[in-house]
Scaffold this motif. Structure first.
Motif, short mmCIF file in Angstrom:
data_model
loop_
_atom_site.label_atom_id
_atom_site.label_comp_id
_atom_site.label_asym_id
_atom_site.label_seq_id
_atom_site.Cartn_x
_atom_site.Cartn_y
_atom_site.Cartn_z
N MET A 208 0.29 -1.00 0.15
CA MET A 208 0.13 -0.15 -0.36
C MET A 208 1.23 1.25 -0.10
SD MET A 208 -3.42 -0.52 -0.68
CE MET A 208 -3.71 1.29 -0.17
N ALA A 209 2.13 1.51 0.68
CA ALA A 209 2.94 2.36 0.54
C ALA A 209 3.52 2.77 -0.70
CB ALA A 209 4.12 1.98 1.78
N GLY A 210 3.52 1.85 -1.81
CA GLY A 210 4.55 1.55 -2.86
C GLY A 210 3.23 2.07 -4.30
N VAL A 211 1.75 1.87 -4.04
CA VAL A 211 1.35 1.58 -4.87
C VAL A 211 1.09 3.43 -6.18
CG1 VAL A 211 0.27 -0.38 -5.32
CG2 VAL A 211 -1.19 1.84 -3.69
N PRO A 212 0.80 3.77 -6.75
CA PRO A 212 0.64 5.01 -7.27
C PRO A 212 -0.60 6.01 -7.41
CG PRO A 212 0.25 3.40 -8.64
CD PRO A 212 0.83 2.47 -7.57
N ARG A 213 -0.49 6.46 -6.29
CA ARG A 213 -2.13 7.44 -5.79
C ARG A 213 -2.17 8.35 -7.25
NH1 ARG A 213 -4.47 4.89 -1.45
NH2 ARG A 213 -3.32 4.32 0.08
N ARG A 214 -3.69 8.25 -7.19
CA ARG A 214 -4.16 8.83 -8.78
C ARG A 214 -5.65 8.99 -8.86
NH1 ARG A 214 -1.26 5.90 -13.75
NH2 ARG A 214 0.49 6.24 -12.75
#
Lengths: 296, 296
Positions: A62-68
């Protein structure tokens, strides 16, 4: 017409594979999905990593997923401890699994259906307090490997309880891939009556080659969202050698060719299915990557 | 509700496999189908054995199949010479393939669609004279590997010509497995209008995982007969590694579980699919034999 396809590969697709992927590889998988246009992704599971080692490191993922903007990440949760982890990790929504048959429920998550529904009430209230949407997936809704037929009235009653506690969505899951379109229609109608107004999501496995027909039937019955897994990974441990979830690329082929838009790039997902097969060391069961698109 | 499933394994299932089966093995295959309760079987093809060596020995096969009341054996025929052989061999019905796209037609059978329709008129008249029912299968009805989309009006026009010359049945074949249920509905309606009253048969390949959904949709549109191949053999030479015909056992699973009777023993067909895989040296693509029935 438009429908939403929820990518469950990072969770249901990977959790039964022999080879566990690192959080880095799972982030890469999720990133590929986002870049292909996927807007709902079941990214992680907050179950005990000793029980499901393939899902270890949910916080790292979760810390590494792209936030869009417009991309929503879901985390699977079975209890309050899981919910706390999910909220701390910053999921956009939580998915609570309630198994419709007691035998499977006890084996899968250590409690009966009634006990899990009580747990759901608590999780739902806490998630609402945190401002995070919580939904319910009704597992073995179409049949149980231990108990056989699942009474549809039992599924409808779980849906009613889910809606009463404020589920933002209810999913009907054919966990072991036994359902047929006639059953989808029957169950859809009963659940709509039991939980009027709650959007329905459907989760099909292609274990006996009925998964795609079921998905298209669910859409015809007004499904808001259809689950699928890139490459078709996600075999059930109770059905060795059987195929897993319906494959995202093959579902997209059927949808797009039927004039249903998804906003997802089918060729990119097919590439991801093949890429994932390389990481997992097993070929994708999806057919589109082998047969090619049409028209070519 | 009841529907007829036509076993095409002995013809379409075997004609593209690398390993050619002997007439004895093909007789054993057909005998297994009859004993399982199958009543319509495409047993042989009267094409030139130099072009399709897997289909050599059609006369030997027909001489050895079990003759039972209510069991009908069909032979594929492309010209008058094939018809003469079929009649001499004692088939119960002949199946004439008309390809809807010219490019595929020329490559597959050396003539254009229009030329094949002229040939059909002659075959139909001769078959009628011999008292043997003749039907037409419209190949590439859902798409062509060379020309792309097949105009549905073209398919309807072929159906009209087929019916005008007395076809006892018209089949719509998705030769390369590109169709989707919405297309099945559209084509079914057009063909019913073009050939009112003629029973329709449907032939689907599962090349892109839409075959079973298409078959169930065809049934919903009033299909009299559905084609399927034990084990799911019968890949298209133009789509390497893709799956072939829809598998009889998987279709039976979907039908029986939907309350549609066929009179065919699903478990016996699944055994036959596995047995056939042993003879051919390639595993069946059917899933039922791996996943097992439900309820178990």
């Amino acid at each position: 017409m438009h429908t939403t396809v929820l990518e469950v590969g990072p969770r249901d697709g990977l959790q039964n594979e022999e080879r566990a992927l690192s959080p880095e590889d799972r982030i890469a998988f999720i990133t590929r999905c986002v870049e292909a246009g996927t807007r709902r992704i079941e990214a992680v599971s907050f179950v005990n990593p000793r029980r499901v080692p393939q899902m270890a490191g949910a916080e790292e993922v979760m810390a590494g997923v792209p936030r869009r903007d417009g991309v929503s990440y879901s985390g699977l949760v079975l209890n309050r401890r899981g919910l706390d982890r999910a909220l701390a990790a910053g999921v956009d929504e939580v998915n609570v699994v309630v198994v419709a048959s007691d035998t499977f429920s006890v084996r899968n998550q250590g409690c009966t259906t009634a006990e899990m529904l009580d747990a759901w009430d608590g999780i739902a209230a806490a998630a609402a307090g945190a401002g995070v949407p919580a939904g319910v997936t009704i597992a073995t809704a179409f049949g149980c490997p231990f108990e056989g037929e699942t009474p549809p009235g039992r599924v409808a009653e779980i849906a009613r309880r889910a809606a009463d506690a404020g589920a933002f969505e209810i999913a009907l899951a054919d966990t072991i891939g036994v359902g047929v379109p006639a059953q989808v229609r029957d169950l859809a109608r009963r659940v709509r009556e039991a939980a009027p107004g709650t959007p329905l999501r459907y989760h099909f496995h292609n274990t006996r080659n009925t998964g795609y027909a079921n998905a298209l039937t669910a859409l015809d019955e007004g499904a808001a969202t259809l689950d699928a897994s890139a490459g078709g990974f996600g075999g059930c441990p109770f059905a060795p050698a059987a195929t897993g979830n319906i494959a995202t690329e093959d579902l997209l082929y059927a949808l797009h060719r039927s004039g249903v838009e998804t906003g997802i790039d089918m060729a990119a997902v097919a590439d991801t299915g093949t890429w994932l097969g390389g990481l997992l060391g097993v070929p994708a069961t999806a057919l589109l990557g082998r047969a090619g698109p049409f028209p070519s």
